[in-house]
Design a protein around this motif. Sequence first.
Motif, PDB file in Angstrom:
ATOM      1  N   ASP A 184      -0.772   3.450   3.533  1.00 30.20           N
ATOM      2  CA  ASP A 184      -2.070   3.531   4.211  1.00 30.20           C
ATOM      3  C   ASP A 184      -1.826   3.554   5.706  1.00 30.20           C
ATOM      4  O   ASP A 184      -0.924   2.897   6.211  1.00 30.20           O
ATOM      5  N   GLY A 185      -2.605   4.319   6.409  1.00 27.04           N
ATOM      6  CA  GLY A 185      -2.440   4.439   7.841  1.00 27.04           C
ATOM      7  C   GLY A 185      -1.811   5.770   8.224  1.00 27.04           C
ATOM      8  O   GLY A 185      -1.703   6.088   9.393  1.00 27.04           O
ATOM      9  N   GLY A 186      -1.367   6.527   7.225  1.00 25.65           N
ATOM     10  CA  GLY A 186      -0.910   7.883   7.493  1.00 25.65           C
ATOM     11  C   GLY A 186       0.579   8.119   7.590  1.00 25.65           C
ATOM     12  O   GLY A 186       1.008   9.261   7.558  1.00 25.65           O
ATOM     13  N   ALA A 187       1.408   7.085   7.733  1.00 27.79           N
ATOM     14  CA  ALA A 187       2.851   7.310   7.827  1.00 27.79           C
ATOM     15  C   ALA A 187       3.367   7.834   6.494  1.00 27.79           C
ATOM     16  O   ALA A 187       2.959   7.388   5.429  1.00 27.79           O
ATOM     17  N   TYR A 188       4.279   8.819   6.566  1.00 25.29           N
ATOM     18  CA  TYR A 188       4.826   9.378   5.339  1.00 25.29           C
ATOM     19  C   TYR A 188       6.244   9.899   5.563  1.00 25.29           C
ATOM     20  O   TYR A 188       6.690  10.099   6.692  1.00 25.29           O
ATOM     21  N   ASN A 247       0.822  -1.211   0.000  1.00 24.53           N
ATOM     22  CA  ASN A 247       0.000   0.000   0.000  1.00 24.53           C
ATOM     23  C   ASN A 247       0.857   1.262   0.000  1.00 24.53           C
ATOM     24  O   ASN A 247       0.578   2.228   0.700  1.00 24.53           O
ATOM     25  N   LYS A 264       4.181   7.580   0.964  1.00 21.15           N
ATOM     26  CA  LYS A 264       3.140   7.384   1.970  1.00 21.15           C
ATOM     27  C   LYS A 264       2.597   5.970   1.899  1.00 21.15           C
ATOM     28  O   LYS A 264       2.545   5.366   0.839  1.00 21.15           O
ATOM     29  N   ARG A 310       9.008  12.811   3.499  1.00 19.84           N
ATOM     30  CA  ARG A 310       9.133  13.828   2.453  1.00 19.84           C
ATOM     31  C   ARG A 310      10.599  14.051   2.124  1.00 19.84           C
ATOM     32  O   ARG A 310      11.465  13.861   2.967  1.00 19.84           O
TER      33      ARG A 310
END
Length: 79
Positions: free
Chosen positions: A56-60, A34, A54, A62
């Motif tokens: 799923d679940g919000g971890a990212y 994902n 990113k 940059r």
Amino acid sequence: MNERLIQELKDAGFPQGSEWSPSLRDLVDACGENFRLFNYPLDEHKPERAWMAKIDGGAYGRGKTHMDAVARLWLVLNK
């Protein structure tokens, strides 16, 4: 990817091969399923762009490059 980020990955336990600088494939595989990678403008009035990796679940993560973004995502996932 700069030396500082490579050292952060090493210090956090990213698996190392004989010649160590992870490939994009290594980083993506290590981040799991994902996974999404986005390229977006930093400012609508400037040509500069940045990357976001990113899951799923919000971890990212940059970065200025796609490699930096994925490496930073792996660091977030492995804190």
